[in-house]
Scaffold this motif. Sequence first.
Motif, mmCIF file in Angstrom:
data_model
loop_
_atom_site.group_PDB
_atom_site.id
_atom_site.type_symbol
_atom_site.label_atom_id
_atom_site.label_comp_id
_atom_site.label_asym_id
_atom_site.label_seq_id
_atom_site.Cartn_x
_atom_site.Cartn_y
_atom_site.Cartn_z
ATOM 1 N N TYR A 220 0.833 -1.209 0.000
ATOM 2 C CA TYR A 220 0.000 0.000 0.000
ATOM 3 C C TYR A 220 0.863 1.252 0.000
ATOM 4 O O TYR A 220 0.707 2.137 0.833
ATOM 5 N N ALA A 221 1.798 1.322 -0.938
ATOM 6 C CA ALA A 221 2.750 2.431 -0.967
ATOM 7 C C ALA A 221 2.083 3.743 -1.383
ATOM 8 O O ALA A 221 1.284 3.781 -2.318
ATOM 9 N N LEU A 222 2.428 4.801 -0.665
ATOM 10 C CA LEU A 222 1.971 6.139 -1.037
ATOM 11 C C LEU A 222 2.741 6.634 -2.254
ATOM 12 O O LEU A 222 2.166 7.204 -3.174
ATOM 13 N N VAL A 223 4.059 6.392 -2.252
ATOM 14 C CA VAL A 223 4.935 6.784 -3.361
ATOM 15 C C VAL A 223 5.648 5.538 -3.872
ATOM 16 O O VAL A 223 6.198 4.770 -3.078
ATOM 17 N N LYS A 224 5.655 5.335 -5.163
ATOM 18 C CA LYS A 224 6.355 4.194 -5.764
ATOM 19 C C LYS A 224 7.822 4.558 -5.958
ATOM 20 O O LYS A 224 8.228 5.072 -7.005
ATOM 21 N N PHE A 225 8.619 4.324 -4.920
ATOM 22 C CA PHE A 225 10.039 4.649 -4.989
ATOM 23 C C PHE A 225 10.777 3.676 -5.903
ATOM 24 O O PHE A 225 10.489 2.476 -5.928
ATOM 25 N N ARG A 226 11.757 4.201 -6.606
ATOM 26 C CA ARG A 226 12.705 3.370 -7.342
ATOM 27 C C ARG A 226 14.040 3.474 -6.610
ATOM 28 O O ARG A 226 14.883 4.306 -6.926
ATOM 29 N N TYR A 227 14.198 2.617 -5.601
ATOM 30 C CA TYR A 227 15.399 2.676 -4.785
ATOM 31 C C TYR A 227 15.674 1.295 -4.226
ATOM 32 O O TYR A 227 14.820 0.414 -4.238
ATOM 33 N N HIS A 228 16.916 1.136 -3.745
ATOM 34 C CA HIS A 228 17.298 -0.117 -3.103
ATOM 35 C C HIS A 228 16.884 -0.006 -1.639
ATOM 36 O O HIS A 228 17.548 0.665 -0.834
ATOM 37 N N LYS A 229 15.804 -0.657 -1.278
ATOM 38 C CA LYS A 229 15.209 -0.487 0.045
ATOM 39 C C LYS A 229 16.171 -0.840 1.176
ATOM 40 O O LYS A 229 16.239 -0.139 2.192
ATOM 41 N N TRP A 230 16.923 -1.915 1.014
ATOM 42 C CA TRP A 230 17.844 -2.332 2.069
ATOM 43 C C TRP A 230 19.035 -1.389 2.190
ATOM 44 O O TRP A 230 19.513 -1.115 3.292
ATOM 45 N N LYS A 231 19.537 -0.890 1.053
ATOM 46 C CA LYS A 231 20.653 0.057 1.090
ATOM 47 C C LYS A 231 20.220 1.337 1.795
ATOM 48 O O LYS A 231 20.961 1.902 2.603
ATOM 49 N N HIS A 232 19.024 1.781 1.481
ATOM 50 C CA HIS A 232 18.484 2.977 2.121
ATOM 51 C C HIS A 232 18.319 2.738 3.622
ATOM 52 O O HIS A 232 18.681 3.581 4.453
ATOM 53 N N ALA A 233 17.798 1.573 3.984
ATOM 54 C CA ALA A 233 17.560 1.248 5.394
ATOM 55 C C ALA A 233 18.867 1.158 6.171
ATOM 56 O O ALA A 233 18.912 1.503 7.360
#
Length: 267
Positions: free
Chosen positions: A29-42
Amino acid sequence: MFFENMPTWQKLLWIVFVLGIFWMLEGYYALVKFRYHKWKHARTNFILLGFVMLINLIFGIITGGIFLWLDDSNFGLLQLFDLPIWIELIMAIFVLDLIAQYFVHYLLHKVKWMWRLHLIHHTDTHVDATTGTRHHPFDFIIRESFALIAVIIMGMPVAYYLFYRILSIFFTYFTHANIRLPKGLDKILSYVIVTPNMHKFHHHYQLPWTDSNYGNMLSIWDRIFGTFSYDDTKKIRYGIDIVEDDTSDKIGFQLGIPFNRSIKTKN
């Protein structure tokens, strides 16, 4: 009360559980469809969380000493009246939310040296649940100090404080999570509590939205003090306009932001 005797491992488990729930919901249920590496960001945000947890161990000792002193001295506003526990608990949560969340957050934006510490929270260009853990260690020290001030003013028992912390953890990840609530529901809830949409305007990269919606749990403070904003979330761009977007996940650069004089702040 149960919260007074809650062991540390259960508190940590609560953090992992709440963060994990919203982490999973973001995938559906994403508000924004990010194009990113989720784990790298985390990873960047979790490293900052690690520093905060180390500091929290020290503050745990200080906090314990304060509660022992309060027990012996009977100091604080709650000691002046004989009220039902549920009223005392509500009063304690309201005061903690006002002083340790709204007021200190307002100062972090308005006082120049505090704003430089707080910038790290706003440099995240992909706001999701892990952004709730993204704080400079010195930023966290300031927040915890104000929480202890609220504790002393009220003279509250440790159980009330721990219950507040549990609620605060939930709202921290709930409001930062990249989740899409039905617009009507989000707006109705925002009359009482801070919602995901409401808090996202605070993470817009430019004023005046950056200096709005300071609340953590209750939205009434923003409404009372005239700092409430609500609009179309499609207009939001994350990050901050005085720091380059490509530095968002560079941990060394982020930790050095408060001391980087090439970054010109608004204050």
